[in-house]
Design an enzyme around this catalytic site. Sequence first.
Site, mmCIF file in Angstrom:
data_model
loop_
_atom_site.group_PDB
_atom_site.id
_atom_site.type_symbol
_atom_site.label_atom_id
_atom_site.label_comp_id
_atom_site.label_asym_id
_atom_site.label_seq_id
_atom_site.Cartn_x
_atom_site.Cartn_y
_atom_site.Cartn_z
ATOM 1 N N HIS A 146 0.832 -1.205 0.000
ATOM 2 C CA HIS A 146 0.000 0.000 0.000
ATOM 3 C C HIS A 146 0.867 1.256 0.000
ATOM 4 C CE1 HIS A 146 -3.420 -2.510 0.549
ATOM 5 N NE2 HIS A 146 -3.172 -2.819 1.805
ATOM 6 N N GLY A 307 -17.686 -5.385 -1.488
ATOM 7 C CA GLY A 307 -17.136 -5.240 -2.828
ATOM 8 C C GLY A 307 -18.074 -4.554 -3.791
#
Length: 342
Positions: A146, A307
């Site tokens: 990340h 999602g």
Amino acid sequence: MAEELFRRWPVSEEKRRRMDAAYPVFAGDGGQAPFGPSGYMLPVDAEPFLRQYVQTPVDPGDVWIVTLPKCGTTWTQEMVWLIQNDCDYKGAQCLLCPDRYQFLEIACISAPHQREEVRQGNNPISKRNMFSRVEERPKPWFVKTHLPLHYCPPALLERGKVIYVARNPKDMCISYFNHLKVFEERDPDLPLDEFADLFMAGEVNQLPYFPHVLEAWKQRHNPNLLFLFFEDMKRDLRGTIQKVADFLGKSLTKEQLDGLEFNLHFDSMKKNPWVNKSMAYAYSPLTAEELEAMAAKEPPPQFMRKGQTGDWRNHMSQQTSDKMDAWIQRELAGSDLKFITG
């Protein structure tokens, strides 16, 4: 190497109090601070980790998945690994991290006492996930991070392959808000409106948002970087699979495409223990037996929640939505980057 890259910026007392209240898990270890040119928010002792990460060697064949948190990282990891390994579903029956991928900065983003709990614990999976070095892995390397690109090795875009995934900030904000509660990284009573303000200010671990995304967007024409949107993955999964395969130089048969499309559907991913529930084994000092005993009483945390695109509408107040719209417009001034917000 420019020392400015590793500079830790001072934090005002007001900001320190605000962040310590929001994220008490970091407060007892000195809290968090912004680092480097984008003010990337990390625990205060992050500097030696960052110096280590930028020196990671890169060879042709290495593939890095670079995203902000909760932007389809796990989904993309599974897709890339299966494509690169010729749809070896049997070989995929092991944890994404640490078995198949190196989570580069997991130690860096964890509070110091959490690292020590893992070090002193009896879970060999979490120890390997937290403390093993990427150099110990056989080539080619699969790396998840990340970190913004400026904390990745300088040779990455010259020698390796990078797949960057962006998600519209409203949905990422909601997903990250839930993630941080599930994994006990924020005050469970923190209101969403307050978290959204922290999110926009970059006062959350592994933010700010726009410097991260725009840095990658500027590299979108680099032949070694593929820039994807989470929303396009949802809208056209098959097309995304083909795009990733082309980028990686892999040829897929119709049967392989059919199988990947089925296995990478979000419902299939949520049921896949190697990419969802079992991920908890790699992030806890507890042994598998201890976690299973706990799971008998309460289901373990799941990395994959909904999602969805546009789920922010079900949670975000109109006032916060308007503030985020104005923030997005300001941050994207002069850029041709556009988001689908559902």
